[in-house]
Design a protein around this motif. Structure first.
Motif: not given
Lengths: 310, 426
Positions: A50, A70, A73-74, A78, A100-102
């Protein structure tokens, strides 16, 4: 096609070799079981996949290319073993925020959150806070936030702990559906009966090393001990002469036998028919993953002793 | 970058929307005003009006003298009484609150022993002082007459005094008392921000860690972004609170100047003095410096508090133990600040305003005295550069501690351990 390939990855901490030269390959659309006793290095391995940790050595390939933290991870979702959500944050907002963080846009996140909330009948939760939810409910929420951004790779660490059978099935069906639609699921657990039911392929990790890797059915065959359960009309004790099998005992009113080396099930059946036994059932007993697990990791101290590294 | 903004937004909104923030922001100025005006009001009210019976056997006092002073100072009423036995005189039955007996002595010997004022209840020290002062005024007049000094001459002599004020030519500072007050307020505010919002960063990070949300977040963003987002978000909350307070002050100031004309004279007096204050100091410079030292000081301390927050587990006592040395630095700064505000050019004040851990608080106490008069340009620039350099370093160190600490559970951490994480090569 493989979505994830790990080559000779190592991660050493000051007091232990958490992951010691592990390689593995995960095919797209498969459900992959990552098994191992406590402290085997599963979490460290997952954290490298991850992008939380960088491996000391070795390489990770994601979707055919070198793992780019970078960007990639989108495409990963997890769900850690220890569930984590903001207790005081409203549930709807929280799902939006994590999505949104993804990398999802606001409207995208909103659409998908609504869709999932509807599917899991969670619409009424939108303005509630996590602290108002029961353990099982927050588990459901955690699962939704993990898969909301439609990741290609979903990593679930003990996803069913604390869930009742109804919700366990709900999530299990969802895992099957996601895999069917092309997502890959890495499933880390100690619960072997679930692994047998869900996973196509497993690896077993112990003391930072991979000790087993393969298809669930193949592994079972590999570890079979030629055990059969035989349903017959009278006990075997009547037959006193030469036997092509060893009597192991009884289980559910059936005889459990182990066929001797060099003999086949046909030899057994022939023998029984010749002796006038009436055979109701004859079935091979494959070892459960649980048995294999225990056999392989037996002797490992429950929590790994801290080794001194040079 | 977009993710940091998202984190800042969450950290900011989740705090600003809280009731405690709104109440705190509104309540602070109200409490402050209550404190300032309330203290004056209470002090005024605590002076009790007493009717005092005075039995004078010296014959120095007479009714017309007493009556004149009762008019001059109405905080108490004196009354001459004739009594047979001063020890048995029941003044409370006669309607008096207190009784003073002046024994029959030569006038020069009256002050040899303190006079005793007998009362049935306890009164405040304020009341006693007022009565003492009134008696002394009367006594002064008696002395003057006895020595043959003309009372008219006395008033001329009393009024004729030299007054001194300092004019700092470089800064054209009008009044060092105003600079003192502003310096004190600015230093205290800085202290408040660092402690309150610094520990808010610590608690926020600790909460994320114990909630285990940290692991979910770091699988989406880098730990550094996560920490920076938190510090910036909370910093913005502090800034919002300040801006709101400044707006309140502005509103109160304007409202009071409108009402002041018709209302209480004390309000107009305050408004007048506020106007005088603002014309006497360099407000843009002070505001700029305040902002600068606010950002610098907040970053410096918040990153350290953040690192501590990432290292601790659920135990709040652990947090206290680890943050104690940091809090001591802040408290030490405020002690130096109280000295610096009275003597802004002393070596202690100068050095403490350059050294980064104390500079945000101490420099803010010196700046209102004037730049470049009290604070030469080189000192201001040295202080600012040192602060920026230091907060970059502490943020960098904190980020490294944070990265390890946020995913480390169950282990009790010491400062030594944290520093090892910070300087580990990886």
């Amino acid at each position: 096609m493989e979505i994830l390939r790990i080559e000779n990855v190592k991660k050493y901490f000051t007091s232990q070799k958490a992951v010691d030269d592990i390689s593995l390959s995960v095919h797209q659309g498969s459900i992959f079981g990552l098994l191992g006793p406590n402290g085997a290095g599963k979490t460290t391995l997952i954290r490298m996949i991850t992008g939380i940790f960088f491996p000391d050595e070795g390489r990770i390939f994601f979707d055919g290319r070198k793992f780019n933290v970078r960007e990639d991870v989108k495409k990963i979702g997890y769900m850690p073993e220890e569930r984590g959500l903001y207790k005081k944050m409203k549930i709807g907002e929280q799902a939006l925020y994590l999505a949104r963080l993804k990398g999802l846009s606001r409207s995208e996140a909103l659409n998908k959150t609504k869709k999932w909330f509807e599917k899991f009948e969670m619409q009424s939760w939108w303005n509630k806070k996590v602290e108002d939810l029961s353990k099982g409910m927050s588990q459901k929420l955690q699962f939704v936030t993990t898969v909301l951004h439609e990741p290609k790779l979903i990593i679930l660490d003990e996803p069913f702990s604390g869930l009742d059978p109804v919700n366990t099935n709900l999530i299990k069906d969802e895992i099957f559906r996601l895999a069917h639609e092309g997502a890959t699921v890495i499933f880390s657990t100690h619960r072997m009966e679930q692994v047998e039911e869900i996973c196509d392929h497993i690896i077993l990790v112990n003391k930072g090393k991979k000790i087993l890797d393969g298809n669930v059915q193949e592994i079972k065959k590999q570890f079979k001990e030629n055990l059969f359960s035989v349903g017959v009309d009278r006990p075997f004790s009547d037959a006193s002469d030469y036997l092509p099998f060893r009597i192991m005992g009884q289980k559910n009113g059936k005889q459990v036998i182990q066929i001797l080396d060099g003999k086949t099930p046909n030899d057994v059946l022939q023998y029984l028919i010749q002796r006038g036994f009436e055979i109701h059932s004859f079935q091979e007993l494959l070892p459960s993953l649980n048995d294999i697990f225990i056999k392989l990791v037996e002797g490992t101290s429950p929590s790994r002793a801290f080794e001194q590294l040079n | 970058m977009q993710k940091i903004l998202l984190i800042i937004q969450r950290e900011y909104l989740s705090r600003v929307r809280k009731k405690t923030f709104i109440i705190g922001t509104l309540l602070f100025p109200v409490l402050y005003l209550l404190l300032v005006f309330g203290a004056g009001f209470i002090a005024e009210r605590s002076k009790t009006h007493l009717t005092v019976a005075i039995a004078d056997e010296t014959g120095l006092l007479n009714d017309s003298l007493i009556k004149r002073y009762n008019l001059l100072d109405p905080s108490s009423t004196f009354k001459l009484v004739r009594v047979a036995g001063p020890d048995t005189f029941n003044y409370s039955r006669e309607g008096y609150d207190a009784f003073i007996h002046i024994a029959k002595l030569d006038w020069e010997r009256v002050t040899e022993n303190p006079l005793t004022m007998k009362t049935r209840k306890s009164y405040g020290i304020n009341t006693q002082e007022l009565i003492e002062a009134k008696l002394n005024s009367i006594w002064d007049e008696i002395k003057n007459i006895k020595h043959g000094i003309d009372p008219g001459l006395i008033s001329i002599l009393a009024g004729n005094k030299i007054q001194l004020k300092t004019l700092n030519e470089t800064d054209r500072q009008q009044d060092s008392r105003i600079a003192n007050a502003i310096g004190l307020i600015a230093g205290l505010l800085m202290y408040l921000v660092i402690l309150v919002y610094g520990s808010m960063v610590m608690m926020g990070i600790m909460e994320e860690k114990t909630n285990r949300i940290a692991e979910v977040i770091v699988s989406s963003v880098k730990p550094f972004e996560m920490m920076l987002g938190k510090i910036l978000g909370i910093g913005l909350v502090a800034l919002t609170q300040f801006i709101l307070w400044i707006v309140f002050i502005f509103l109160i100031y304007n409202l009071s100047s409108v009402f002041g004309k018709s209302a209480d004279s004390s309000v107009t007096q305050i408004v007048g003095s506020v106007q005088e204050v603002f014309s006497g100091i360099n407000i843009p410079l002070i505001l700029f410096c305040f902002l600068f030292y606010f950002i610098g000081g907040f970053f410096f301390y918040a990153s350290i508090y953040g690192a501590i927050g990432s290292a601790i587990n659920e135990d709040i006592r652990e947090a206290q133990t680890l943050s104690f040395p940091v809090t001591m630095l802040v408290v030490l700064s405020i002690l130096v600040m109280t000295a610096a505000v009275n003597d802004p050019s002393s070596p202690l004040a100068v050095w403490a305003s350059i050294i980064p851990f104390s500079s945000p608080i101490v420099m803010m106490a010196r700046i209102p005295y004037g730049v470049p008069g009290t604070v030469p340009w080189w000192q201001l620039i040295a202080s600012m550069v040192a602060l920026v350099a230091c907060f970059v370093i502490t943020t960098w160190i904190a980020a490294k501690i944070y990265r390890t600490g946020i995913l480390m559970y169950g282990k009790k951490v010491t400062w030594k351990e944290m520093l090892r994480w910070a300087f580990r090569n990886d």
